[in-house]
Design a protein around this motif. Structure first.
Motif, PDB file in Angstrom:
ATOM      1  N   UNK A 335       0.870  -1.181   0.000  1.00 14.24           N
ATOM      2  CA  UNK A 335       0.000   0.000   0.000  1.00 14.24           C
ATOM      3  C   UNK A 335       0.902   1.225   0.000  1.00 14.24           C
ATOM      4  N   UNK A 336       0.712   2.142  -0.980  1.00 24.27           N
ATOM      5  CA  UNK A 336      -0.371   2.197  -1.974  1.00 24.27           C
ATOM      6  C   UNK A 336      -0.214   1.112  -3.037  1.00 24.27           C
ATOM      7  N   UNK A 337      -1.344   0.746  -3.617  1.00 26.61           N
ATOM      8  CA  UNK A 337      -1.345  -0.265  -4.650  1.00 26.61           C
ATOM      9  C   UNK A 337      -2.661  -1.012  -4.693  1.00 26.61           C
ATOM     10  N   UNK A 338      -2.705  -2.061  -5.522  1.00 25.07           N
ATOM     11  CA  UNK A 338      -3.900  -2.878  -5.703  1.00 25.07           C
ATOM     12  C   UNK A 338      -3.822  -4.120  -4.827  1.00 25.07           C
ATOM     13  N   UNK A 339      -4.923  -4.420  -4.172  1.00 24.53           N
ATOM     14  CA  UNK A 339      -5.031  -5.638  -3.374  1.00 24.53           C
ATOM     15  C   UNK A 339      -6.004  -6.569  -4.077  1.00 24.53           C
ATOM     16  N   UNK A 340      -5.500  -7.682  -4.567  1.00 25.11           N
ATOM     17  CA  UNK A 340      -6.346  -8.657  -5.244  1.00 25.11           C
ATOM     18  C   UNK A 340      -6.993  -9.567  -4.196  1.00 25.11           C
ATOM     19  N   UNK A 341      -8.277  -9.818  -4.352  1.00 24.29           N
ATOM     20  CA  UNK A 341      -9.030 -10.535  -3.326  1.00 24.29           C
ATOM     21  C   UNK A 341      -8.500 -11.945  -3.076  1.00 24.29           C
ATOM     22  N   UNK A 342      -7.960 -12.595  -4.099  1.00 22.61           N
ATOM     23  CA  UNK A 342      -7.514 -13.972  -3.934  1.00 22.61           C
ATOM     24  C   UNK A 342      -6.206 -14.071  -3.147  1.00 22.61           C
ATOM     25  N   UNK A 343      -5.532 -12.939  -2.902  1.00 22.30           N
ATOM     26  CA  UNK A 343      -4.235 -12.970  -2.232  1.00 22.30           C
ATOM     27  C   UNK A 343      -4.371 -12.758  -0.724  1.00 22.30           C
ATOM     28  N   UNK A 344      -5.434 -13.299  -0.146  1.00 27.33           N
ATOM     29  CA  UNK A 344      -5.616 -13.215   1.295  1.00 27.33           C
ATOM     30  C   UNK A 344      -4.584 -14.100   2.003  1.00 27.33           C
ATOM     31  N   UNK A 345      -4.432 -13.880   3.312  1.00 33.47           N
ATOM     32  CA  UNK A 345      -3.372 -14.538   4.073  1.00 33.47           C
ATOM     33  C   UNK A 345      -3.536 -16.042   4.158  1.00 33.47           C
ATOM     34  N   UNK A 346      -2.423 -16.721   4.353  1.00 36.36           N
ATOM     35  CA  UNK A 346      -2.421 -18.131   4.714  1.00 36.36           C
ATOM     36  C   UNK A 346      -2.733 -18.269   6.202  1.00 36.36           C
ATOM     37  N   UNK A 347      -3.320 -19.377   6.568  1.00 40.97           N
ATOM     38  CA  UNK A 347      -3.623 -19.611   7.977  1.00 40.97           C
ATOM     39  C   UNK A 347      -4.911 -20.375   8.186  1.00 40.97           C
ATOM     40  N   UNK A 348      -5.821 -20.265   7.203  1.00 44.36           N
ATOM     41  CA  UNK A 348      -7.008 -21.086   7.275  1.00 44.36           C
ATOM     42  C   UNK A 348      -8.177 -20.473   8.020  1.00 44.36           C
ATOM     43  N   UNK A 349      -9.246 -21.248   8.076  1.00 44.07           N
ATOM     44  CA  UNK A 349     -10.501 -20.853   8.703  1.00 44.07           C
ATOM     45  C   UNK A 349     -10.291 -20.460  10.161  1.00 44.07           C
ATOM     46  N   UNK A 350     -10.868 -19.310  10.536  1.00 38.74           N
ATOM     47  CA  UNK A 350     -10.805 -18.830  11.903  1.00 38.74           C
ATOM     48  C   UNK A 350      -9.574 -18.027  12.232  1.00 38.74           C
ATOM     49  N   UNK A 351      -8.547 -18.084  11.381  1.00 45.42           N
ATOM     50  CA  UNK A 351      -7.332 -17.320  11.625  1.00 45.42           C
ATOM     51  C   UNK A 351      -7.127 -16.281  10.522  1.00 45.42           C
ATOM     52  N   UNK A 352      -7.077 -16.733   9.282  1.00 43.72           N
ATOM     53  CA  UNK A 352      -6.912 -15.801   8.164  1.00 43.72           C
ATOM     54  C   UNK A 352      -8.241 -15.417   7.533  1.00 43.72           C
ATOM     55  N   UNK A 353      -9.273 -16.206   7.772  1.00 40.69           N
ATOM     56  CA  UNK A 353     -10.594 -15.893   7.225  1.00 40.69           C
ATOM     57  C   UNK A 353     -11.653 -16.640   7.995  1.00 40.69           C
ATOM     58  N   UNK A 354     -12.902 -16.208   7.815  1.00 37.22           N
ATOM     59  CA  UNK A 354     -14.056 -17.002   8.258  1.00 37.22           C
ATOM     60  C   UNK A 354     -15.068 -17.016   7.127  1.00 37.22           C
ATOM     61  N   UNK A 355     -15.474 -18.212   6.718  1.00 36.63           N
ATOM     62  CA  UNK A 355     -16.492 -18.376   5.689  1.00 36.63           C
ATOM     63  C   UNK A 355     -17.584 -19.281   6.252  1.00 36.63           C
ATOM     64  N   UNK A 356     -18.831 -18.924   6.002  1.00 37.91           N
ATOM     65  CA  UNK A 356     -19.945 -19.685   6.575  1.00 37.91           C
ATOM     66  C   UNK A 356     -20.054 -21.093   6.020  1.00 37.91           C
ATOM     67  N   UNK A 357     -19.471 -21.320   4.846  1.00 38.15           N
ATOM     68  CA  UNK A 357     -19.492 -22.640   4.218  1.00 38.15           C
ATOM     69  C   UNK A 357     -18.047 -23.106   4.068  1.00 38.15           C
ATOM     70  N   UNK A 358     -17.725 -24.351   4.442  1.00 37.18           N
ATOM     71  CA  UNK A 358     -16.323 -24.795   4.392  1.00 37.18           C
ATOM     72  C   UNK A 358     -15.777 -24.995   2.988  1.00 37.18           C
ATOM     73  N   UNK A 359     -16.638 -24.977   1.977  1.00 37.22           N
ATOM     74  CA  UNK A 359     -16.193 -25.240   0.610  1.00 37.22           C
ATOM     75  C   UNK A 359     -16.046 -23.954  -0.193  1.00 37.22           C
TER      76      UNK A 359
END
Length: 569
Positions: A335-359
């Protein structure tokens, strides 16, 4: 019948005019005023002999009525009630949403049996919209200031207070939501306010009506006090000396009774609490070595006063991560720059992200994880979003300053909502997604405010606020100024037409035209395309050689700086 049910069980019951929009929107019409008068004549007469635990509230949230109109209504309805109920407690408030500020400016009726009421969901972007987190020292102080102002008014006018609505929606960060419920309860008790929360059976729900259970908030409302455990935090850690998973819970014990601390734990979400340990009275931490990777745990603790009064702490929730959270491709995004949505952090569910569906429902990229990343041409996008989901990104902010954020979004429905929040200084903003004309018809949307970011490596969270679907391709962070004070206004620096087919006219305040002023055209990533001198108040730039897209034009002067986003079609 319903009133009798409550009174027979020892409850206080309030009868009020609620959602009376026909009156609020037509108060100048004497026919509607007479109709409301008639309603209260009948209520007052019918309930005149009921217990003193039945209270009358003149009107709830008179949105749309002026201060003078509500003052008139309060005086007139109070007079009607007093004809048949001379000593019944009557609750009154101010206009609009009946916030504390409106109560404090309303006329005080001449009566000895009054309670003032107000509603507050402060701060609304968190409590009402689910943006960001809550719990900094500044957050606590802001809430304390409001309570103190109401207390000062109450003492000065000898009128008790009913803080009759507060709460936070389920989409809020869980630990923040528990903190804000607890602190509202504590402030009400400390200041001697009666209080009640808003339970709409939905986003603000307290009772789970489907199975007749009381999730976490109930025990805060009943058993949280000014000497309860507080400053409660939880973390997923590696057990000392091993790589085995563990959780660490910490708190501040404010009780002076010297009784043991009982720690309870719930495994998963929506399950009952079970005692796991009893600790000495001076304990302030608990290390749980009996946890399982990938599971969510909710903890709370309680002690008792010398007289046996329960002193519950508020719950704290933590998910035990399988790995440490690290940047995608091991390098923080810039930053400054572009953040692409697919480049979220490694770490998995509950740490780097939360998704209501596991798939990964979109099945475009990172297929083994739950974030719904789909394919779009040669790139990727975030799809199938739902309320309560979030994703985190580790970034490196090159320079502290004020940043503008835009999102490339698409939807066939209007009013989708999401927010971004930086953990370093709780800088947050949100986005409203319009109907762009198609799920893959993208357009740039500005955040609702700029962000003041500190320099260095940090994490930000993108949170989905409601269930109106939309797609996100990328976020673009642009440095507006390294100063939050000297940002030039639109009157000082403007560009038109924007969007442009290629010719762009700049208008600059004459006082800013000097050899020290410069214009720089860049790509959103920060790559410099051209630089210009500022030689006149009006300048025309030819941009028809640029590819269609978004560009940034920065003006730097001795009096300040400004950034304008340019769209070339």
């Amino acid at each position: 019948e319903v009133v009798d049910w409550g009174l027979e069980r020892g409850f206080y019951v309030t009868l009020n005019g609620h959602h009376e929009d026909w009156l609020k929107n037509n108060y100048t019409n004497p026919v509607f005023r007479a109709r409301y008068d008639s309603i209260w004549v009948q209520i007052a007469e019918r309930f005149r002999d009921k217990s003193d635990k039945l209270l009358f509230e003149i009107i709830n949230e008179p949105k749309g009525m002026t201060v003078a109109q509500v003052d008139d209504l309060n005086a007139r309805i109070l007079g009607i009630i007093r004809e048949t109920n001379p000593t019944r407690i009557v609750i009154y408030g101010g206009n609009e949403w009946a916030n504390a500020e409106q109560l404090l400016t309303a006329a005080i009726p001449d009566d000895d049996y009054l309670i003032g009421y107000y509603h507050a969901y402060d701060p609304w972007p968190f409590s009402g919209e689910g943006n960001g987190t809550w719990g900094t020292a500044f957050d606590y102080q802001q809430l304390n200031n409001k309570y103190q102002s109401v207390k000062n008014w109450s003492v000065a006018n000898n009128i008790p207070i009913h803080h009759s609505e507060f709460g936070a929606i389920h989409a809020c960060d869980f630990n923040s939501r528990m903190r804000i419920y607890a602190h509202n309860v504590e402030r009400c008790i400390v200041h001697g306010f009666a209080f009640s929360v808003w339970d709409d059976g939905g986003d603000f729900g307290i009772l789970n009506r489907a199975n007749n259970t009381w999730p976490e908030v109930k025990d805060i409302l009943l058993h949280y006090h000014e000497d309860s455990p507080h400053q409660i935090t939880s973390a997923s850690i590696a057990a000392p000396g091993t790589n085995e998973p563990a959780t660490r819970i910490e708190w501040n014990n404010r009780s002076t009774a010297g009784n043991p601390i009982v720690v309870e734990r719930a495994v998963g979400v929506g399950t009952p609490f079970v005692q796991v340990v009893e600790l000495p009275a001076d304990a302030t931490t608990f290390l749980d070595l009996t946890v399982t990777t990938g599971q969510t745990y909710t903890y709370r603790m309680y002690t008792t006063r010398a007289d046996g009064t329960l002193l519950h702490g508020y719950p704290t929730r933590v998910r035990v991560a399988a790995t440490q959270q690290t940047p995608f491709n091991a390098t923080p995004l810039q930053i400054p720059g572009q953040i692409e949505m697919e480049e979220y952090d490694n770490g998995g569910e509950g740490l780097a992200y939360h998704d209501n569906d596991p798939n990964n429902q979109a099945a475009g990229f990172r297929l083994g994880e739950g974030v719904d990343i789909g394919a779009l041409g040669n790139g990727y996008l975030l799809e199938y979003v739902e309320s309560g989901e979030w994703i985190e990104y580790t970034v490196n902010v090159a320079e502290a300053g004020l940043y503008e954020v835009t999102a490339n979004v698409a939807s066939e429905q209007a009013n989708g909502l999401f927010s971004i929040n930086f953990e370093n200084n709780n800088a947050n903003t949100n986005f409203t997604v319009p109907n762009t004309g198609g799920w893959y018809v993208f357009q740039q949307e500005d955040a609702n405010n700029q962000l003041e970011l500190s320099a260095g490596e940090q994490v930000f969270r993108l949170s989905i606020i409601n269930n109106i679907p939309f797609n996100v391709d990328q976020l673009v962070f642009s440095l507006v100024s390294t100063s939050t004070e000297d940002v030039l206004t639109a009157d000082q620096f403007s560009v038109s037409p924007n969007p442009t087919q290629g010719e762009l006219t700049l208008r600059i305040d004459r006082a800013l035209v000097s050899d020290a002023s410069t214009l720089t055209l860049t790509h959103p990533t920060g790559q410099v395309i051209r630089q210009f001198s500022v030689t006149d108040v009006s300048t025309t730039l030819q941009l028809d050689d640029l590819a269609a897209g978004v560009y940034l034009l920065r003006l730097e002067t001795e009096d300040g700086s400004a950034l304008r986003r340019i769209i070339v079609q």
